[in-house]
Design an enzyme around this catalytic site. Structure first.
Site, PDB file in Angstrom:
ATOM      1  CG  HIS A   1      68.783  18.633 -54.696  1.00 57.15           C
ATOM      2  ND1 HIS A   1      68.096  19.582 -53.977  1.00 57.15           N
ATOM      3  CD2 HIS A   1      67.859  17.699 -55.025  1.00 57.15           C
ATOM      4  CE1 HIS A   1      66.821  19.253 -53.880  1.00 57.15           C
ATOM      5  NE2 HIS A   1      66.648  18.117 -54.507  1.00 57.15           N
TER       6      HIS A   1
ATOM      7  CD  GLU B   1      64.544  20.021 -56.268  1.00 61.09           C
ATOM      8  OE1 GLU B   1      64.485  21.111 -55.713  1.00 61.09           O
ATOM      9  OE2 GLU B   1      63.813  19.054 -55.943  1.00 61.09           O
TER      10      GLU B   1
ATOM     11  CG  HIS C   1      64.968  14.993 -57.708  1.00 58.40           C
ATOM     12  ND1 HIS C   1      65.309  14.160 -56.671  1.00 58.40           N
ATOM     13  CD2 HIS C   1      64.729  16.211 -57.150  1.00 58.40           C
ATOM     14  CE1 HIS C   1      65.267  14.839 -55.528  1.00 58.40           C
ATOM     15  NE2 HIS C   1      64.926  16.087 -55.794  1.00 58.40           N
TER      16      HIS C   1
END
Lengths: 341, 341
Positions: A6, A283, A8
């Site tokens: 995960h 993340e 981005h």
């Protein structure tokens, strides 16, 4: 190896956001045609956006590969219409594709879907096919609230969503349930909307027969499952009281990541949820970028928490860090095998 | 002694729900006047609704007193208009008052407010005054989402809410932040909306200067604080990143209850949140009524979890079970002192 499922592309070159700004400005011009993607970014700009950031952090933390998707809060599916979202998803996903071509050892791609409130799944199915079959992506992000804070679309368990799930099963890719920004002043995006989206989606799954209809569908709930593991007794009790199957059945199809930014939270997650259902993730770079004054390390350096968790065996740690991600994302496993990893 | 700060009168005699049904039916009759409360319930009916239920459970679990309020999911503030909510709150609160008169040793009252979407705070202020100054109530429940699932009113930190907070401070009563039912099919009420309401409200407090404006305001976040303690690192990190004060400052005004229905969750709560900020509660009878097959005891028998939590000293347990509740609810403390407790 250690796979972060995960991440981005929050450091994407400015030209991407510039396109988005022009695209949105065009929406306000009466009668003007929509602005198709016209993003120009050089390979060097991509390298400069990643090497001192995500890639340096991977090296520091000993992470071998990150499953990378477009910036979640920027998906903003409420903006414009289905065509707007289609163009924006294409631009965002094409850039992720270029990252995975430049850095096949460091990144695998997960795509943004061109969702739009009450617009159906046709464009999403097409973009998923383009990204997975055409560009080698290994999964997708699914926004359970395309209205971005007002929750006006049907629940994820409604038949409205089924064409997407059919395509996901056909392509054998999982989806991460991930909201985007919040237009609702009641919900801060990373401080409330993200976690609430995770919690709401999980309870939708508890109540529905979605996975009877799609036994092969796999959904990952990020941010440690929102409130769910902390309230695991509540969910076990509600399922029992409402005549729903026990949690074990749901856990054939539902997985949680480790994006919980302190040791006690990760300890609880690893204590409560079976090791087979937890996927390592941090993340980077997401909600919380700073250093925790209590530890001297970054809040989102979740590998430290997993390493230090007292209840986890080495075999389970291996599952968390690698085996589970390869199982849930079989196309990632295939890519890695091609690379001899 | 052991005080449970969070119980609802979910076993209220049927005549109360019957009034509500007639009240709502009347709303559909064009031109008909609103139906004022006309609930007839005998003392014996009240006794029969409590003795084999809440009171028997108090005895079994060794709880001395429960802070009782009307059934949260039945508040349903989205129904009708401000007058509808005013009548319904009066009927519900009057019944709680009768409970506290019949069982002053076992129950103290917390009132439902007659909130209604976008209707302002005037009726809430009046009902709070009536219940606290007139009927001896010790606090109120505040619904952060009177739309019941669509979050269309301003955040709790908006000046819209200030007249209520002024009256709460004047009367020296705390509020429990507690949503009601959910009309939104995305949110199961006890499985998602409750926890999401807790989480959303906490993040609103993180972002605002509400407690600078009201240093004496005390708000209790139920259900163990929603997702918040599990994600305590995220909140510490977000506060730091957003230039907000550290959590310690917020914890002068914000408290969490112990309505977390398994041992690992309560352990985390008690490990992460300072003992001064945790109030014992079980929400009998609330979301989860069954017996946990893993323990053989009721999911909501939270006293067992607090008793068994490994990190809590006896002194802290005394705070949790009694002292904190008396401090946060000074009117309850005064009532108990009158009783020589």
């Amino acid at each position: 190896m250690i796979i972060d499922c995960h991440g981005h592309y929050t450091t994407a070159p400015k030209a991407l956001a510039d396109y988005r700004a022009r695209q949105i400005a065009r929406l306000a011009e009466p009668g003007a045609p929509a602005l198709s993607p016209d993003v120009r970014i050089s390979d060097d700009e991509i390298r400069a956006s990643l090497e001192p950031h995500q890639i340096a952090t991977q090296r520091q933390r000993g992470v071998d590969l990150t499953v990378l998707s477009p910036m979640a809060s920027a998906m903003a599916h409420h903006v414009g219409n289905a065509e707007t979202s289609r163009h924006w998803a294409q631009a965002s996903n094409d850039l992720i594709h270029r990252v995975t071509q430049l850095y096949p050892q460091q990144f695998a791609g997960v795509c943004q879907l061109p969702q739009s409130p009450r617009s159906g799944m046709a464009t999403c199915v097409a973009e998923l096919e383009r990204c997975v079959a055409g560009l080698g992506f290994v999964g997708c992000n699914i926004n359970p609230d395309p209205s971005d804070g007002y929750w006006s679309d049907p629940p994820m368990t409604d038949r409205y969503w089924y064409p997407l799930y059919e395509k996901m099963v056909e392509l054998d890719v999982p989806g991460m349930v991930h909201v985007s920004c919040s237009c609702n002043p009641n919900f801060h995006h990373t401080g409330a909307h993200y976690l609430n989206g995770d919690t709401a989606a999980f309870m939708q799954f508890v109540l529905s027969d979605l996975f009877k209809d799609f036994p092969g569908l796999r959904l990952v709930i990020p941010h440690g499952g929102g409130a769910v593991p902390y309230h695991w007794g509540r969910y076990r009790g509600l399922a029992q009281q409402l005549g729903r199957p026990p949690m074990g059945e749901l856990l054939r199809n539902v997985f949680f990541d480790t994006c919980v930014y302190h040791q006690p939270g990760v300890n609880l997650l690893l204590q409560v949820i079976p090791a087979d259902n937890i996927l390592f993730a941090s993340e980077i770079f997401g909600a919380v970028k700073g250093i925790d004054p209590e530890t001297g390390f970054h809040f989102d350096d979740t590998r430290r928490y997993v390493d230090a968790a007292p209840t986890v065996s080495e075999a389970d740690r291996h599952k968390l860090f690698e085996l589970n991600v390869r199982r849930v994302y079989p196309r990632l496993d295939a890519l890695l095998k091609q690379q001899g990893r």
